[in-house]
Design a protein around this motif. Structure first.
Motif, short mmCIF file in Angstrom:
data_model
loop_
_atom_site.label_atom_id
_atom_site.label_comp_id
_atom_site.label_asym_id
_atom_site.label_seq_id
_atom_site.Cartn_x
_atom_site.Cartn_y
_atom_site.Cartn_z
N ILE A 167 -48.94 -131.48 -53.67
CA ILE A 167 -48.59 -132.95 -53.68
C ILE A 167 -47.64 -133.51 -54.66
O ILE A 167 -46.95 -134.42 -54.33
N GLU A 168 -47.48 -132.94 -55.71
CA GLU A 168 -46.47 -133.40 -56.68
C GLU A 168 -45.30 -133.01 -56.25
O GLU A 168 -44.19 -133.94 -56.26
N ALA A 169 -45.06 -131.95 -55.52
CA ALA A 169 -43.68 -131.67 -55.06
C ALA A 169 -43.52 -132.59 -53.52
O ALA A 169 -42.23 -133.33 -53.54
N GLY A 170 -44.30 -133.17 -52.93
CA GLY A 170 -44.03 -134.23 -52.09
C GLY A 170 -43.53 -135.31 -52.52
O GLY A 170 -42.80 -136.17 -52.08
N THR A 171 -44.51 -135.93 -53.78
CA THR A 171 -43.89 -137.02 -54.40
C THR A 171 -42.55 -136.98 -54.78
O THR A 171 -41.78 -137.78 -54.97
N GLN A 172 -42.10 -135.76 -55.34
CA GLN A 172 -40.74 -135.45 -56.09
C GLN A 172 -39.74 -135.54 -54.69
O GLN A 172 -38.63 -136.03 -55.00
N ALA A 173 -40.22 -135.35 -53.49
CA ALA A 173 -39.21 -135.34 -52.32
C ALA A 173 -39.17 -136.61 -52.11
O ALA A 173 -38.21 -136.78 -51.12
N GLY A 174 -39.97 -137.60 -52.41
CA GLY A 174 -39.78 -139.16 -52.19
C GLY A 174 -40.82 -139.69 -51.15
O GLY A 174 -40.72 -140.73 -50.67
N PHE A 175 -41.98 -138.76 -51.11
CA PHE A 175 -42.76 -139.42 -50.25
C PHE A 175 -44.30 -140.06 -51.18
O PHE A 175 -44.43 -139.54 -51.99
N THR A 176 -44.83 -140.81 -50.54
CA THR A 176 -45.64 -141.47 -51.85
C THR A 176 -47.06 -140.81 -51.66
O THR A 176 -47.32 -139.68 -50.52
N HIS A 177 -47.85 -140.86 -52.73
CA HIS A 177 -49.26 -140.32 -52.60
C HIS A 177 -50.18 -140.95 -51.77
O HIS A 177 -50.01 -142.33 -51.90
N ASN A 178 -50.90 -140.63 -51.08
CA ASN A 178 -52.01 -141.07 -50.28
C ASN A 178 -53.48 -140.33 -50.68
O ASN A 178 -53.55 -139.36 -50.13
N ALA A 179 -54.31 -141.36 -50.95
CA ALA A 179 -55.80 -140.71 -51.02
C ALA A 179 -56.74 -140.82 -49.95
O ALA A 179 -57.56 -140.55 -49.94
N ASP A 180 -56.06 -141.68 -48.96
CA ASP A 180 -56.78 -141.69 -47.71
C ASP A 180 -56.00 -141.87 -46.43
O ASP A 180 -55.22 -143.01 -46.10
N PHE A 181 -55.55 -140.82 -45.75
CA PHE A 181 -55.02 -140.59 -44.55
C PHE A 181 -55.48 -141.54 -43.58
O PHE A 181 -54.88 -142.03 -42.37
N ASN A 182 -56.81 -142.09 -43.54
CA ASN A 182 -57.38 -143.08 -42.68
C ASN A 182 -57.76 -144.43 -42.97
O ASN A 182 -58.27 -144.93 -42.24
N GLY A 183 -56.74 -144.76 -44.00
CA GLY A 183 -56.86 -145.93 -44.48
C GLY A 183 -55.80 -146.95 -43.92
O GLY A 183 -55.44 -146.56 -42.93
N PRO A 184 -55.64 -147.94 -44.67
CA PRO A 184 -54.42 -148.85 -44.19
C PRO A 184 -52.83 -148.27 -43.85
O PRO A 184 -52.59 -148.87 -42.92
N ARG A 185 -52.68 -146.95 -44.41
CA ARG A 185 -51.45 -146.59 -43.79
C ARG A 185 -51.78 -144.95 -43.98
O ARG A 185 -52.42 -144.48 -44.95
N GLN A 186 -50.86 -144.47 -43.19
CA GLN A 186 -51.07 -142.99 -43.00
C GLN A 186 -50.07 -142.23 -43.76
O GLN A 186 -50.27 -141.02 -44.22
N HIS A 187 -48.80 -142.80 -44.04
CA HIS A 187 -47.83 -142.08 -44.56
C HIS A 187 -48.07 -141.65 -46.01
O HIS A 187 -48.97 -142.37 -46.81
N GLY A 188 -47.50 -140.46 -46.48
CA GLY A 188 -47.74 -139.78 -47.80
C GLY A 188 -48.21 -138.58 -47.72
O GLY A 188 -48.48 -137.91 -46.71
N VAL A 189 -48.45 -137.91 -48.94
CA VAL A 189 -49.18 -136.58 -49.08
C VAL A 189 -50.29 -136.94 -50.19
O VAL A 189 -50.49 -137.74 -50.81
N GLY A 190 -51.29 -135.96 -49.83
CA GLY A 190 -52.66 -136.04 -50.65
C GLY A 190 -53.58 -134.80 -50.10
O GLY A 190 -53.03 -134.00 -49.27
N LEU A 191 -54.82 -134.92 -50.49
CA LEU A 191 -55.60 -133.95 -50.26
C LEU A 191 -56.38 -134.72 -48.89
O LEU A 191 -56.65 -135.76 -48.56
N TYR A 192 -56.80 -133.58 -47.93
CA TYR A 192 -57.53 -134.15 -46.92
C TYR A 192 -59.20 -134.42 -47.22
O TYR A 192 -59.71 -133.48 -48.09
N GLN A 193 -59.57 -135.35 -46.67
CA GLN A 193 -61.10 -135.45 -46.68
C GLN A 193 -61.58 -134.37 -45.54
O GLN A 193 -60.88 -134.08 -44.42
N VAL A 194 -62.79 -133.90 -45.65
CA VAL A 194 -63.33 -132.83 -44.63
C VAL A 194 -64.31 -133.27 -44.33
O VAL A 194 -65.42 -133.92 -44.86
#
Length: 539
Positions: A167-194
């Protein structure tokens, strides 16, 4: 006994329908599943999914025909053959796609399946633990999530440090952190809910066929029951099924409807075995035609996946964690520790330079272990893996018969990378490049060892093409082979009724007109929730 409804297949959709239809105590429901009960302990311990790989007792163990664009390789397609179907053996990632995916379904003729129409059914099924904890802003989170649904959705209890590094590497590559891929926006890197409940897998069987449901006097569930064909009266109306169980053959009548929930492989196969499909295909196998339906088995789509593997110089991956320790921690410490991991803990959705619109077109699944050939090929040492797939492939495949017997496997032609413009292949190169870029970030400096696949980090585009043809595999999302639509050429109408006959529906991932941008389990459950409503409330 005559049943009102016969449901074929106790996977993600079949379990939902069995529950919702049997809520009506005056309605008798029969659920038939070819596989066994979901008793295996590795099904319920999330990390046990690694041990389910290749376990034929709970897996249909399918293989494609040789794939011309993938060095003529025959690819392994695991599908769940057990109560709960593939939701009992998958990686439990809860992903719904984005609103535009469903608005496109409606634009293609699937009336009533636009985002505004399907969101209530996602929320009805979802028991998201964040909603109950109110850990996020209520107005934003609760508007998109359900907290009281039967399918429990949770945050991971245990996360490997390598997943945090991703996740840290993804943000360093220019992607935003996302805590909810099913939220208002899907873009970014983060942990999946399961799809987990109290640290255990919450499959569709766990969610919808709990003991209190199984005890309903109007619901009968048979496992080890392979349906061979659907039967018809007056040459048009489905009136039952023939199936084999315990070495005996049976015919069971249905008063109201027969509902096929076998998935993108088994449902089109069963329709064709029953006389619904392309006439030339049926004639080839001497199957009497009930209804000519040329697109049964066509429109097959899947997410093709390329894995980038790197050695890890620190012993923190799951490669060396003993199975005994995982099980010990899990069962004796109250479902804690690595045993609660879904293995594919982190991921992301990003937009490539080739994206035709604003939607993410690449999905990542990060695994803090070396995963080659679906985990069937064990590598020495420690490492980590990044899956990357193109979310909206243009290539189309098909399912066809090899005989007129239900016990014979159908022919699967995925036709990966076969689109005339070659766009899918260019996107797979973008997937490999994006993975390489993330692994090159500073966050991986403390862990980075030598590259494994590909063996070098400086491959040209042409060399990446060779790598993709040699190593790409399915990421387990086949859909579309019984396409839903408003045109006469679609297999089912927007109410999921099979065209050309009466009393027969298909309810599973095969009805999706196109792949959604993500994993397909949650959308399949949504489809079944809405289908149950359509069946119980006919217009």
């Amino acid at each position: 006994m005559a049943f009102d409804y016969i449901i074929i297949g106790a996977g993600s959709a079949g379990c939902v329908l069995a529950n919702r239809l049997s809520e009506d105590s005056d309605c008798k429901v029969l659920l038939l599943e070819a596989g066994p009960r979901d008793r295996h302990p590795f099904i319920h311990m999330p990390a046990g999914l690694a041990k389910l790989v290749g376990k034929k007792g709970v897996n249909w163990d399918y293989h494609t025909a040789p794939e011309p664009q993938l060095d003529n390789r025959t690819l392994w397609w695991p599908r769940g053959k057990v109560l709960g179907g593939s939701s009992s053996i998958n990686a439990m990632c809860y992903i719904r796609g984005v609103p535009q995916d469903y608005d496109e379904w409606a634009a293609q003729g699937a009336d009533g399946w636009d985002w505004e129409s399907v969101l209530p059914w996602f929320k009805r099924s979802e028991g998201n633990q964040r909603v109950l904890r109110q850990a996020h802003d209520e107005r934003e989170f609760d508007a998109l999530h359900g907290g009281e649904g039967l399918l429990t959705v949770s945050d991971l209890r245990y996360v490997n440090p390598l997943s945090h590094a991703f996740i840290e590497a993804g943000t360093q590559a220019g992607f935003t952190h996302n805590a909810d891929f099913n939220g208002p926006r899907q873009h970014g890197v983060g942990l999946y809910q399961v799809t987990q409940r109290d640290g255990a897998r919450c499959s569709a069987a766990t969610a919808y066929l709990g003991p209190e449901v199984r005890q309903r006097p109007n619901l009968t569930v048979h496992t080890g029951a392979l349906v061979n064909r659907i039967t018809f009266e007056n040459g048009r109306r489905a009136n039952g099924v023939t199936y084999s169980m315990l070495g005996q053959a049976f015919h069971q009548e249905a008063v109201r409807e027969v509902i096929a929930c076998g998935g993108a492989i088994n449902s089109p196969q069963l329709l064709m075995l029953s006389g619904i499909g392309p006439t030339d295909e049926l004639a080839r196998h001497r199957i009497p035609v009930i209804a000519a339906s040329p697109n049964v088995g066509r429109n097959l789509q899947d997410h093709l996946d390329i894995c980038t593997l790197q050695h890890c110089v620190r012993g923190v991956s799951y490669d060396r964690v003993s199975d005994l320790k995982i099980a010990f921690d899990y069962y004796l410490r109250g479902r804690r520790g690595p045993g609660t991991s879904n293995i594919a803990e982190a991921g992301g959705f990003v937009r490539s330079r080739l994206a035709p619109d604003q939607r993410a077109d690449i999905q990542f699944h990060f695994v803090p272990a070396m995963l080659d050939d679906h985990g069937r090929h064990r590598l020495r040492g420690d490492g980590y893996t990044l899956h990357a797939c193109f979310l909206r492939p243009r290539s189309r495949g098909r399912i066809s018969l090899v005989s007129n017997r239900g016990s014979d496997r159908p022919r699967i032609e995925a036709n990966y990378l076969s689109d005339a413009e070659g766009f899918d292949l260019r996107m797979m190169v973008e997937c490999a490049k994006a993975s390489r870029e993330i692994f090159a970030q500073k966050a991986f400096d403390p862990y980075r060892g030598t590259p494994i696949f590909p063996a070098r980090n400086d491959l040209s585009d042409d060399e990446l093409v060779e790598f993709i043809r040699a190593k790409a595999e399915t990421v387990y999302h086949p859909v579309g082979s019984c396409r839903m639509g408003g045109d006469d050429e679609s297999v089912v109408d927007p109410q999921l009724r099979v065209r050309g006959v009466e009393g027969l529906r298909v309810v599973d991932a095969s009805v999706m007109p196109t792949l959604i941008g993500g994993n397909t389990n949650a959308p399949t459950i949504m489809i079944a929730e809405r289908a149950a409503h359509l069946i119980r409330n006919p217009s």
